[in-house]
Design a protein around this motif. Structure first.
Motif, PDB file in Angstrom:
ATOM      1  N   THR A  93      35.302  35.796  23.071  1.00  0.00           N
ATOM      2  CA  THR A  93      36.615  35.920  22.410  1.00  0.00           C
ATOM      3  C   THR A  93      37.777  35.655  23.364  1.00  0.00           C
ATOM      4  N   VAL A  94      37.521  35.724  24.674  1.00  0.00           N
ATOM      5  CA  VAL A  94      38.595  35.463  25.641  1.00  0.00           C
ATOM      6  C   VAL A  94      38.591  33.988  26.049  1.00  0.00           C
ATOM      7  N   GLU A  95      37.418  33.496  26.415  1.00  0.00           N
ATOM      8  CA  GLU A  95      37.355  32.129  26.954  1.00  0.00           C
ATOM      9  C   GLU A  95      37.379  31.058  25.870  1.00  0.00           C
ATOM     10  N   GLU A  96      36.924  31.394  24.681  1.00  0.00           N
ATOM     11  CA  GLU A  96      36.920  30.414  23.583  1.00  0.00           C
ATOM     12  C   GLU A  96      37.717  30.981  22.399  1.00  0.00           C
ATOM     13  N   ALA A  97      38.927  31.387  22.718  1.00  0.00           N
ATOM     14  CA  ALA A  97      39.741  32.108  21.734  1.00  0.00           C
ATOM     15  C   ALA A  97      40.018  31.270  20.484  1.00  0.00           C
ATOM     16  N   LYS A  98      40.260  29.985  20.666  1.00  0.00           N
ATOM     17  CA  LYS A  98      40.617  29.149  19.514  1.00  0.00           C
ATOM     18  C   LYS A  98      39.456  29.054  18.526  1.00  0.00           C
ATOM     19  N   THR A  99      38.252  28.861  19.059  1.00  0.00           N
ATOM     20  CA  THR A  99      37.074  28.784  18.186  1.00  0.00           C
ATOM     21  C   THR A  99      36.863  30.109  17.474  1.00  0.00           C
ATOM     22  N   VAL A 100      37.015  31.200  18.217  1.00  0.00           N
ATOM     23  CA  VAL A 100      36.801  32.527  17.622  1.00  0.00           C
ATOM     24  C   VAL A 100      37.830  32.788  16.518  1.00  0.00           C
ATOM     25  N   ARG A 101      39.082  32.407  16.780  1.00  0.00           N
ATOM     26  CA  ARG A 101      40.130  32.621  15.776  1.00  0.00           C
ATOM     27  C   ARG A 101      39.821  31.883  14.485  1.00  0.00           C
ATOM     28  N   SER A 102      39.230  30.699  14.615  1.00  0.00           N
ATOM     29  CA  SER A 102      38.929  29.923  13.410  1.00  0.00           C
ATOM     30  C   SER A 102      37.716  30.503  12.662  1.00  0.00           C
TER      31      SER A 102
END
Lengths: 220, 232
Positions: B71-80
């Motif tokens: 959730t920190v390093e791949e925040a954009k993917t997680v947000r989607s």
């Protein structure tokens, strides 16, 4: 009427000529009405801008009541401007100064009452395409501008809430009590806006390689 | 699947030499069930736990993975992947009217404005709130606002819905309606609530107390453990 909904109004679909006009032309019309009186600074230019803005709204099927529902705080501000100028014996300025502000707001309402915010954002994104050349993202910039516009009536509403709360405590003349909650509320509003964008993955495109999650569906 | 690995969240306390306050303490969970409820007293750490799941809050230590994405390093993917529904829908709505708010969510997927407006109206109609599509969000009832907020989050087609006390501000009619909608959602749903009947509808209930997992598993057993702890 809610102070948060009055300054720019809310879009409702319609079939008048302003509704059908392309957004870019509406922007041009808005600027064409709002800007000249600021440079000419004569009573007749202000009057012409007011007549044109009101005429455009009315002839597009927007009733006078809705077109002029700007909120008490704006009318109060305009009255204060007029009174200040009149007290200074600047009688022409007493009309021109608030009149130009009113013409600008009404010209803005020609846009906001007849165009949905996402359509405004699309038009802005198109106009801002050149910023891609310097690494900018037009969609993000148009979103920021839309959120900024949205924040203006919200902040006006916060001031009204703070005024009501101060009045309830009998201290409506204390500027600290009036402004402090509005300032704190504004900061909280900015934080909430950021979280609201985050909550639905905005801004930004969805990653193409978005994975799927298969959570168990067995009933309990 | 969402995984929490030894996750702690600490916040600094204002004042010299004061130790950090721990909101979550070494929590490890694998969230695989379709419906998961999180319950606990006020200030127990429920909201902190939920906000970790789509990166609204980042862990002080440990790791949160959504379908393997940090959730920190791949925040954009997680947000989607993870949509979040707040307790107060007004904190969630970004546009002046419901139809515009849903359109904002659709903007990245549907560029044609007529098709996008039609799709937004259709989504609102499906939730039974099409009639208020062009009203100001400030003129809607609490239930209508919560439905608009949910519709806007669903419009971005997340794989997981995280809802932080979504029924707290609603009257009984709207609570029941929202619970019915949640029941039919195809997405994985992870929600916090003080409504124990609502929590019982989940397949798994996690009880948070003092930033730690006090009970976890079968709804009846977990709720009984929670009730017992609150009486103690």
């Amino acid at each position: 009427m809610n102070a948060r909904t009055t300054l720019f109004g809310t879009f409702e679909p319609g079939d008048g000529w302003l509704f059908r006009m392309p957004v870019g032309w509406k922007y041009a019309l808005m600027l064409g009405i709002a800007l000249p009186p600021l440079f000419i600074w004569e009573w007749w230019a202000t009057l012409a801008a007011l007549v044109l803005a009101v005429g455009a709204l009315l002839s597009s099927g927007i009733g006078a009541r809705r077109a002029l529902a700007l909120g008490w705080y704006l009318w109060a501000l305009l009255a204060a401007m007029a009174l200040y100028q009149a007290a200074s014996t600047l009688f022409e300025a007493a009309f021109v100064s608030p009149g130009n502000v009113l013409a600008a707001v009404l010209a803005s309402r020609m846009l906001t009452l007849t165009t949905s915010t996402p359509d405004l954002m699309d038009a802005l994104s198109t106009a801002l395409r050149p910023i891609r050349l310097v690494g900018g993202n037009p969609d993000s910039v148009s979103l920021v501008i839309a959120l900024m516009l949205r924040s203006i009536p919200y902040l006006a509403g916060s001031l009204q809430d703070a005024r009501d709360a101060a009045r309830a405590r009998g201290s409506e003349r204390n500027p600290v009590l009036l402004l402090s909650p509005a300032v704190v509320g504004s900061v909280a509003y900015a934080q909430r806006t950021g979280e609201a964008l985050h909550a639905r993955g905005l801004p930004g495109d969805r990653p193409d390689d978005r994975p799927r999650i298969n959570a168990g569906r067995a009933s309990s | 699947m969402i995984q929490l690995r030894d996750v702690s969240v600490r916040v600094p306390v204002i004042g010299r030499n004061a130790p950090d306050r721990t909101l979550l303490d070494a929590v490890s969970l694998d969230l695989t069930e379709h419906r998961i409820a999180v319950i606990g007293a006020n200030g127990s750490g429920k909201s902190t736990l939920l906000r970790l799941l789509n990166g609204l809050r980042t862990p002080s230590s440990g790791q949160v993975l959504v379908a393997g994405h940090d959730t920190v390093e791949e925040a954009k993917t997680v947000r989607s992947l993870v949509g979040f529904v707040f307790t107060d829908p007004l904190a969630q709505l970004l546009m002046p009217t419901p139809v515009e708010d849903v359109e904002l969510s659709l903007r990245t997927r549907i560029r044609n404005r007529v098709a996008r407006a039609d799709a937004a109206q259709r989504l609102l109609d499906e939730r039974g709130i099409g009639r208020v599509a062009h009203q100001s969000i400030y003129d809607l009832s609490g239930g209508e606002r919560q439905l608009v907020a949910l519709t806007s989050v669903l419009a971005v087609e997340p794989e997981v819905i995280v809802a932080d006390e979504p029924t707290t501000l609603l009257d009984l009619r709207n609570k029941l309606m929202l619970r019915d909608i949640f029941e039919t959602l195809p997405q994985q749903l992870i929600f916090s609530t003080h409504d124990l009947d609502f929590a019982r509808e989940a397949q798994r209930v996690i009880v948070i107390d003092g930033g730690r997992v006090m009970a976890d598993g079968d709804p009846d057993a977990a709720i009984a453990a929670y009730a017992g702890a609150m009486r103690a």
